[in-house]
Every structure is written in structure tokens, then in C-alpha cells.
Design an enzyme around this catalytic site. Structure first.
Site, PDB file in Angstrom:
ATOM      1  N   ASN A   3     -68.623  16.331  62.147  1.00 61.65           N
ATOM      2  CA  ASN A   3     -67.747  16.325  60.979  1.00 61.65           C
ATOM      3  C   ASN A   3     -66.425  15.621  61.258  1.00 61.65           C
ATOM      4  O   ASN A   3     -65.866  14.954  60.387  1.00 61.65           O
ATOM      5  CB  ASN A   3     -67.506  17.755  60.494  1.00 61.65           C
ATOM      6  CG  ASN A   3     -68.676  18.298  59.704  1.00 61.65           C
ATOM      7  OD1 ASN A   3     -69.488  17.529  59.184  1.00 61.65           O
ATOM      8  ND2 ASN A   3     -68.785  19.609  59.613  1.00 61.65           N
ATOM      9  N   CYS A  40     -65.639  22.057  55.126  1.00 64.03           N
ATOM     10  CA  CYS A  40     -66.119  21.616  56.445  1.00 64.03           C
ATOM     11  C   CYS A  40     -65.177  20.664  57.161  1.00 64.03           C
ATOM     12  O   CYS A  40     -64.695  20.956  58.261  1.00 64.03           O
ATOM     13  CB  CYS A  40     -67.500  20.971  56.307  1.00 64.03           C
ATOM     14  SG  CYS A  40     -68.794  22.139  55.810  1.00 64.03           S
TER      15      CYS A  40
END
Length: 239
Positions: A8, A60
Site C-alpha cells: 500500500n 488503507c
């Protein structure tokens, strides 16, 4: 755990890199869309996550970038790249307000239509959403907001409740009605091909602040709009 954070953080880095590059492109007179197409054609880079805009949000990317930076610090390693990714993103979330303020000079008493409240399409998630940064800055400066999102209206009401300076609208046209300008924050499909003649009629002034580069500057100029985008030239109605 590190692999998940790294994945991420890498994607967030690509987004922040493109946003930083978009700001450079504006300063030097380049078109970030042409740059995007050029670098994306390199298979080592590709086209995923190289679309400039008004910042990323959600549950996220922001959390994992922070978590990875903290993990590094906790292990005795300073991670300036990760800190820069987060800093660039936070600055990018303020770009739309800065342009609205620069355009009007003073936004006190102005009404801004906001299209898109969720942090991305196909969700009602507003965690770390750019829309929240924009609306809160507008309210602090004395402006009103007329907002619409295809699915995030209940979430918006849950977060902000009833406010005199916020009107939650049933559709995009209601949000436009009587507003001084339109700010486009989330790239929902229904916003990609709107009725521009209707937009111009409903707004007090035909001006759009596009945080997702959905439209072409030349086209917007030719149909009589003042159009601000990210990393592309600002246009005013053709004479």
C-alpha cells in the site's frame, strides 16, 4: 505484515509522486496528462496509480503509510520517503480550496457545489476523504456547501449532522442550483459525461474546479467554462 504495509505504501507513493509532478507541470507549462501517457508507456512503470488528483484517502493507504513509517522509526530507522508521501498527500488535499480562494479572492458568503464525497467511487467510505478537507476549509472561510454523492449522503450526515452551511442534495443538479462554482472531488462514472449546458445554466458562474481531471481543458474553454484541473493549464471561456 511488512509486505502488506509495503504494497500500500508503494501505491500511495506512486500517487503522491504524480501529484507532486502535476504541481511541477503547472509551474513549467507542461501538461501532466501527456507526461502520464508518456511515462505509463514504459512497461517498467505502467499506467496503474499514476493518475494525478486532489489526494488519496480511505482506510488503507493513509493508515498503512503511517504504520510503516512508525514501524521503521520504532526499529531505529528514519524513513523520510514515507514521511514525504504523507506530507505531499496532505498538501494535495488542500489544492482545490486554494484554487477556489484564489479565483474568488474571498469565499465568504459564496456557495460551492461539491460533487463526490466518498474517498473513491463505488463506496460510501469517507475516512480521510479529500471532500472533508475541502468542505471544512470552505466552512472555516465562511462559505456554504451544496453537496452530492451517489452513495455517501447518509455517511456525510452521520459525520456532520445538520449544519446551516451544508445542504445535502438528492442529485447533482440540485447541488449546482444557485451555486457560485462546482468542485469535483470524486470520479464517479455519472460525473464523467454531464450535461454541461445544464451546469452552466444552474451555476451563477460557469466555473469548475476539477480535482480528478475528468474533462479536457480545450473542450471546456470552447463551451464557455473557466476550468481548473490538476497539472493541466487553466482555461477561461474563448473570446
Amino acid at each position: 505484515e511488512l509486505t502488506k504495509y509495503a504494497a500500500n505504501a508503494m501505491l500511495a507513493t506512486k500517487i503522491s509522486f504524480m501529484n507532486e509532478l502535476a504541481n511541477v507541470a503547472e509551474k513549467v507549462g507542461a501538461d501532466i496528462e501527456q507526461v502520464r501517457v508518456g511515462i505509463g508507456s514504459d512497461p517498467r512503470i505502467g499506467y496503474h496509480f499514476i493518475y494525478p488528483g486532489c489526494g488519496y484517502g480511505g482506510s488503507c493507504f493513509p493508515k498503512d503509510v503511517k504504520a510503516l513509517a512508525f514501524t521503521a522509526k520504532d526499529a531505529g530507522h528514519k524513513a523520510p520517503l514515507l514521511e514525504a508521501v504523507e506530507a505531499v498527500n496532505e498538501n494535495q488535499k488542500r489544492v482545490l480550496f486554494a484554487r477556489i480562494k484564489a479565483h474568488f479572492g474571498d469565499v465568504k458568503g459564496k456557495t460551492i457545489a461539491v460533487w463526490g464525497l466518498a474517498f473513491k467511487p463505488r463506496t460510501d467510505d469517507m475516512r480521510e476523504a479529500t471532500s472533508r478537507v475541502l468542505m471544512e476549509a470552505l466552512w472555516e472561510a465562511g462559505a456554504r456547501v451544496q453537496a452530492y454523492d451517489p452513495v455517501a449522503m447518509h455517511e456525510t450526515e452521520k459525520i456532520y449532522g445538520k449544519r446551516a452551511d451544508l445542504k445535502l442534495c438528492a442529485n447533482g443538479e440540485e447541488a449546482l442550483d444557485g451555486a457560485d462554482a462546482l468542485a469535483l472531488v470524486t470520479e464517479w462514472k455519472e460525473f464523467r459525461s454531464p450535461n454541461f449546458a445544464r451546469i452552466a445554466k444552474l451555476l451563477k458562474e460557469p466555473v469548475i474546479f476539477d480535482g480528478r481531471n475528468l474533462y479536457e481543458p480545450d473542450f471546456m474553454q470552447n463551451i464557455g467554462f473557466t476550468y481548473y484541473s490538476i497539472g493541466r493549464r487553466t482555461v477561461k471561456p474563448a473570446a
